[in-house]
Design a protein around this motif. Structure first.
Motif, mmCIF file in Angstrom:
data_model
loop_
_atom_site.group_PDB
_atom_site.id
_atom_site.type_symbol
_atom_site.label_atom_id
_atom_site.label_comp_id
_atom_site.label_asym_id
_atom_site.label_seq_id
_atom_site.Cartn_x
_atom_site.Cartn_y
_atom_site.Cartn_z
ATOM 1 N N ARG A 50 0.832 -1.199 0.000
ATOM 2 C CA ARG A 50 0.000 0.000 0.000
ATOM 3 C C ARG A 50 0.865 1.248 0.000
ATOM 4 O O ARG A 50 1.845 1.343 0.716
ATOM 5 N N VAL A 52 0.622 4.971 1.188
ATOM 6 C CA VAL A 52 -0.234 5.742 2.067
ATOM 7 C C VAL A 52 -0.073 7.229 1.776
ATOM 8 O O VAL A 52 1.032 7.744 1.767
ATOM 9 N N VAL A 57 -3.929 9.801 6.188
ATOM 10 C CA VAL A 57 -3.282 8.604 6.719
ATOM 11 C C VAL A 57 -4.194 7.850 7.678
ATOM 12 O O VAL A 57 -4.402 6.648 7.544
ATOM 13 N N ARG A 58 -4.736 8.557 8.658
ATOM 14 C CA ARG A 58 -5.523 7.866 9.681
ATOM 15 C C ARG A 58 -6.729 7.153 9.072
ATOM 16 O O ARG A 58 -7.019 6.013 9.416
ATOM 17 N N GLN A 60 -7.097 6.086 5.963
ATOM 18 C CA GLN A 60 -6.660 4.949 5.164
ATOM 19 C C GLN A 60 -6.235 3.774 6.035
ATOM 20 O O GLN A 60 -6.546 2.613 5.733
ATOM 21 N N ILE A 61 -5.530 4.081 7.131
ATOM 22 C CA ILE A 61 -5.106 3.011 8.036
ATOM 23 C C ILE A 61 -6.312 2.349 8.674
ATOM 24 O O ILE A 61 -6.377 1.114 8.793
ATOM 25 N N LEU A 65 -7.193 -1.534 8.316
ATOM 26 C CA LEU A 65 -7.291 -2.404 9.488
ATOM 27 C C LEU A 65 -8.652 -3.084 9.535
ATOM 28 O O LEU A 65 -8.755 -4.263 9.902
ATOM 29 N N GLY A 86 2.818 0.140 12.122
ATOM 30 C CA GLY A 86 3.202 1.366 11.434
ATOM 31 C C GLY A 86 4.297 1.130 10.424
ATOM 32 O O GLY A 86 4.283 1.683 9.321
ATOM 33 N N PHE A 89 2.897 -0.289 7.269
ATOM 34 C CA PHE A 89 2.223 0.688 6.419
ATOM 35 C C PHE A 89 3.164 1.768 5.925
ATOM 36 O O PHE A 89 2.806 2.541 5.035
ATOM 37 N N VAL A 96 -1.631 4.741 13.370
ATOM 38 C CA VAL A 96 -2.053 3.365 13.631
ATOM 39 C C VAL A 96 -2.692 3.275 15.006
ATOM 40 O O VAL A 96 -3.748 2.663 15.184
#
Length: 257
Positions: A50, A52, A57-58, A60-61, A65, A86, A89, A96
């Motif tokens: 992936r 990012v 970021v948050r 997408q994470i 997840l 982390g 990613f 994360v």
């Protein structure tokens, strides 16, 4: 296996100054052993690591997840540390950890002090209870929509039903979970109740988390489950209330309904 190792944390934090698009490292340093391959983007399962984007970021994470929970990459009962995830990613541990905190609020994981986050182990009873609650909420709404929505309006939802069928045909469980929720949200949105949508979507998401010892759903079961979406649209358009109720209740008792 150690979680929360200071060396791991420093390695994760080193990504703070990374460029806007960061590739997931090829190897994960540290002693975490839950799979050596990085998580993959839901848009291209298995195609590669992936990338990012820093501006989201948050989010997408969190999405990744959630996909990992549905697919079983994050295993029930196992503990995962934010710094190591982390590194997978290619970001710092901070987004994360924030995403995991959100999953803790949703009931998907629980905080393990000084170690990380443990994926919650659910029981068949919990899954049955979720199905019961979903039926109590959605069956009356579906019946009311069948009586009040003009039959021709249901055609607009056909592409969403077809998307679940396409994902099922590929055996793509992660994409199927997304398409399934999108279909149910679109149907319930016609009721015009935002609180209903929020509650129903939360229950739906939780019902998709796998059990500890659950077998991988058979391809035929996934295809059959997807076919119920089209059948439901047909029954709604025909204002066939008994069939609508039967289909919704049966759908909730299936593997991914």
């Amino acid at each position: 296996m150690r979680f929360g190792d200071p060396g791991e944390a420093r390695a994760g934090e080193a990504y703070e100054a990374a460029p806007d698009a960061v590739r997931v490292p090829r190897q994960v340093r540290g002693e975490h052993t839950h799979g050596e391959t990085p998580f993959f983007s839901p848009g291209s399962p298995g195609d590669g690591p992936r990338a990012v984007q820093r501006h989201s970021v948050r989010g997408q994470i969190l999405d990744a997840l959630r996909t990992a929970l549905v697919s079983g990459e994050l295993r029930p009962g196992e503990v995962y540390s934010a710094p190591v995830l982390g590194e997978r990613f290619g970001v710092s541990a901070t987004p994360v950890r924030e995403a995991m905190q959100r999953l803790a609020v949703e009931g998907a994981v629980e905080v393990v002090p000084n170690r990380g986050f443990r994926v919650v182990v659910r029981t068949p009873r919990e899954l049955a209870e979720l199905a019961e609650v979903r039926a109590l909420i959605e069956v009356p709404v579906m019946l009311r929509l069948a009586r009040t929505v003009p039959p021709g309006d249901w055609a607009a939802l056909r592409p969403l039903a077809e998307a679940t069928g396409a994902a099922a045909a590929r055996g793509d469980r992660a994409h199927y979970a997304e398409a399934d929720r999108a279909f149910h949200r679109a149907v319930l949105a016609l009721a015009g109740n935002q609180q209903l949508l929020a509650v129903a979507d939360d229950l739906h998401r939780r019902s998709q988390w796998p059990l500890l010892s659950a077998p991988v759903p058979r391809h035929a079961d996934l295809v059959a489950d997807a076919a119920e979406h089209t059948a439901l649209l047909d029954a709604l358009a025909a204002q066939d209330l008994p069939v609508v109720e039967a289909l919704v209740r049966e759908h909730f008792t299936g593997a991914d309904g």
